[in-house]
Write a protein that holds these residues in place. Structure first.
Motif, short mmCIF file in Angstrom:
data_model
loop_
_atom_site.label_atom_id
_atom_site.label_comp_id
_atom_site.label_asym_id
_atom_site.label_seq_id
_atom_site.Cartn_x
_atom_site.Cartn_y
_atom_site.Cartn_z
N LEU A 34 0.76 -1.04 0.25
CA LEU A 34 -0.13 -0.08 -0.21
C LEU A 34 1.28 1.05 0.23
O LEU A 34 1.34 1.45 0.85
CB LEU A 34 -0.59 0.10 0.99
CG LEU A 34 -1.98 -0.98 1.55
CD1 LEU A 34 -2.95 -0.88 2.72
CD2 LEU A 34 -2.96 -0.48 0.35
N GLY A 35 0.88 1.99 -0.38
CA GLY A 35 1.33 3.19 -0.91
C GLY A 35 0.43 4.61 -0.37
O GLY A 35 0.08 4.34 -0.90
N VAL A 36 1.60 5.52 -0.45
CA VAL A 36 1.57 6.92 -0.12
C VAL A 36 2.71 7.83 -0.83
O VAL A 36 3.53 7.41 -0.81
CB VAL A 36 1.26 7.06 1.30
CG1 VAL A 36 -0.46 6.89 2.19
CG2 VAL A 36 1.91 6.62 2.65
N ILE A 37 1.58 9.57 -0.81
CA ILE A 37 2.67 9.86 -1.44
C ILE A 37 2.31 11.01 -0.51
O ILE A 37 1.07 11.40 0.49
CB ILE A 37 2.50 10.48 -3.06
CG1 ILE A 37 0.97 10.79 -3.45
CG2 ILE A 37 2.96 9.32 -3.80
CD1 ILE A 37 0.75 11.05 -4.85
N ASP A 38 2.87 12.66 -0.69
CA ASP A 38 3.04 13.29 0.04
C ASP A 38 3.51 14.65 -0.52
O ASP A 38 3.77 14.75 -0.80
CB ASP A 38 3.81 12.77 0.67
CG ASP A 38 4.55 14.04 2.17
OD1 ASP A 38 3.35 14.51 3.18
OD2 ASP A 38 5.82 14.15 2.79
N ARG A 39 2.38 15.59 0.71
CA ARG A 39 2.59 17.03 -0.09
C ARG A 39 1.81 17.81 1.55
O ARG A 39 0.91 16.88 2.17
CB ARG A 39 2.23 17.58 -0.62
CG ARG A 39 0.89 17.23 -1.00
CD ARG A 39 0.58 17.84 -2.79
NE ARG A 39 0.38 19.01 -3.22
CZ ARG A 39 -0.10 19.99 -4.33
NH1 ARG A 39 -0.39 19.13 -4.87
NH2 ARG A 39 0.36 20.70 -4.81
N ILE A 40 2.46 19.67 2.17
CA ILE A 40 1.75 19.56 3.05
C ILE A 40 0.43 20.45 2.67
O ILE A 40 -0.43 20.99 3.16
CB ILE A 40 2.47 21.02 3.72
CG1 ILE A 40 3.49 19.66 4.22
CG2 ILE A 40 1.91 21.98 4.56
CD1 ILE A 40 3.14 19.16 5.90
N TYR A 42 -1.85 20.54 0.50
CA TYR A 42 -3.39 20.39 -0.34
C TYR A 42 -4.53 19.45 1.05
O TYR A 42 -3.30 19.24 1.91
CB TYR A 42 -2.67 18.77 -0.95
CG TYR A 42 -3.27 18.71 -2.15
CD1 TYR A 42 -3.87 19.34 -3.16
CD2 TYR A 42 -3.81 17.95 -2.07
CE1 TYR A 42 -4.71 19.29 -4.37
CE2 TYR A 42 -4.65 17.25 -3.07
CZ TYR A 42 -5.00 17.46 -4.26
OH TYR A 42 -5.75 17.18 -5.25
N PRO A 43 -5.25 19.00 0.73
CA PRO A 43 -5.92 18.11 0.92
C PRO A 43 -5.56 16.98 2.00
O PRO A 43 -7.09 15.96 1.54
CB PRO A 43 -7.56 18.87 0.76
CG PRO A 43 -7.41 19.49 -0.16
CD PRO A 43 -5.76 19.67 -0.63
N ASN A 44 -5.16 16.70 1.56
CA ASN A 44 -4.61 15.08 2.13
C ASN A 44 -4.39 14.37 3.42
O ASN A 44 -3.73 15.59 3.78
CB ASN A 44 -3.31 14.93 0.75
CG ASN A 44 -1.79 15.68 1.72
OD1 ASN A 44 -1.94 16.69 0.99
ND2 ASN A 44 -0.58 14.43 1.52
N TYR A 45 -4.34 13.55 3.66
CA TYR A 45 -3.66 12.74 5.05
C TYR A 45 -2.10 12.60 5.00
O TYR A 45 -2.07 12.19 4.54
CB TYR A 45 -3.90 11.48 4.61
CG TYR A 45 -5.48 11.41 4.96
CD1 TYR A 45 -6.78 11.52 6.01
CD2 TYR A 45 -6.77 11.02 3.79
CE1 TYR A 45 -8.25 11.40 6.11
CE2 TYR A 45 -8.30 11.07 3.83
CZ TYR A 45 -8.11 11.28 5.20
OH TYR A 45 -9.93 11.55 5.53
N GLU A 46 -1.90 12.85 6.15
CA GLU A 46 -0.15 12.80 6.09
C GLU A 46 0.01 11.52 5.86
O GLU A 46 -0.51 10.11 6.59
CB GLU A 46 -0.13 13.59 7.82
CG GLU A 46 0.99 13.81 8.39
CD GLU A 46 2.24 12.02 7.91
OE1 GLU A 46 3.33 12.54 8.36
OE2 GLU A 46 2.39 11.24 8.65
N PRO A 47 1.45 11.11 5.41
CA PRO A 47 1.60 9.61 5.22
C PRO A 47 1.69 8.71 6.30
O PRO A 47 0.88 7.47 6.55
CB PRO A 47 2.42 10.02 3.78
CG PRO A 47 3.58 11.18 4.37
CD PRO A 47 1.98 12.00 4.87
N THR A 64 4.19 1.79 2.59
CA THR A 64 5.34 2.06 1.49
C THR A 64 5.03 3.78 1.17
O THR A 64 3.92 4.27 0.92
CB THR A 64 5.21 1.38 0.14
OG1 THR A 64 5.89 0.05 0.05
CG2 THR A 64 6.57 2.52 -0.63
N THR A 65 6.07 4.45 1.62
CA THR A 65 5.98 6.14 1.79
C THR A 65 6.54 6.23 0.51
O THR A 65 7.99 5.74 0.04
CB THR A 65 6.07 7.16 2.55
OG1 THR A 65 7.57 6.71 2.63
CG2 THR A 65 5.92 6.24 4.12
#
Length: 287
Positions: A34-40, A42-47, A64-65
């Motif tokens: 299971l992968g996640v990506i990252d940014r601050i 943006y309304p995404n969940y913290e990885p 996986t980050t």
């Protein structure tokens, strides 16, 4: 080649129940990660938090980050502790992919210097190893918990030559953040050279990511999500990324075969549509 799947953790307005159902289905259908990506900004969940939630409803799938942006997380000891905690709680399933990132607004929002991020990243990598090695930092000793395998598997991202040198010095491998199989093959050759020059034995692990959306609304989902997520690159580049998404089973199969032929160890396919039914559609397309 292993095939992983991304969590829809960066798609706007995704609720937690969908993420958890996605994680359960992904493990049930045999995906490797299971992968996640990252940014601050943006309304995404913290990885790491998203992966911790996924860890609670799964047992074996890797977490996986791909990647987590490290330098604007200024407290290296805290990041090492967070990663070790997730790795320990999940039974050693964390694959910590990290890089410097390229969006200045993320650094500005974090009150972090964008221009010396590479130097600070290398200092963080050094500090993380000290933490995971159990070095004493005070009266109580080390900073725990101890990761089950000594440290999380560590993967470096980035396309500059220095990224390959960092992977060879500090990590277990490298991930390509975007591009085609031919570009992956060229980059992997640079990684092998850096690995050899650093005197490392064996071979580095290599990963890549791509985007997908399947079903009757696939093209609309890919264009809507990716043009929005990559808007900071400008309309032309965002459009190119959206256009590269696999939106039919045949293209998914072509991507899997091409990256496998290029020598990739794991391809993680990230979704553009948050419907958990996408997990089954992708599993069927991969075969």
């Amino acid at each position: 080649m292993d095939v992983g799947i991304g969590l829809p953790a960066t798609i706007k307005d995704v609720e937690g129940d969908k993420l958890l159902e996605w994680a359960r289905r992904a493990e049930g259908r045999g995906f490797s990660s299971l992968g996640v990506i990252d940014r601050i900004v943006y309304p995404n969940y913290e990885p790491l938090i998203a992966l911790a939630a996924a860890a609670a409803v799964t047992e074996s799938i890797r977490l996986t980050t791909a990647i987590m942006i490290a330098p604007f997380r200024e407290n290296a000891a805290l990041v090492a502790k967070q990663a070790a905690s997730l790795d320990r709680l999940s039974g050693g399933r964390l694959v910590l992919g990290v890089a410097v990132g390229g969006r200045e607004d993320d650094y500005e929002a974090s009150h972090s210097n964008f221009h010396d991020r590479g130097k600070r990243f290398e200092a963080m990598l050094e500090d993380w190893q000290r933490v995971w090695d159990g070095e004493s930092f005070g009266t109580a000793g080390g900073i725990g918990p101890q990761p089950p395998n000594g440290r999380p598997q560590l993967i470096i991202g980035g396309s500059a030559d220095v990224a390959f040198a960092r992977a060879a010095k500090y990590a277990d491998g490298w991930i390509m953040g975007g591009g085609d199989p031919a570009g992956f093959k060229d980059a992997a050759a640079k990684l092998e050279q850096a690995w050899s020059s650093a005197g490392r034995e064996g071979r580095p692990r290599t990963l890549a990511l791509a985007y997908f959306a399947l079903g009757p609304n696939a093209e609309q989902a890919a264009q809507g999500y990716l043009r929005d997520y990559y808007a900071f690159l400008g309309d032309d580049l965002a459009g190119m990324i959206a256009g590269s998404a696999a939106t039919d089973p045949e293209t998914v199969g072509q991507y899997v075969r091409a990256f496998s032929d290029a020598g990739c160890d794991e391809l993680i396919l990230f979704p553009c549509d948050p419907d958990p039914g996408q997990v089954d559609l992708l599993a069927d397309a991969v075969g």
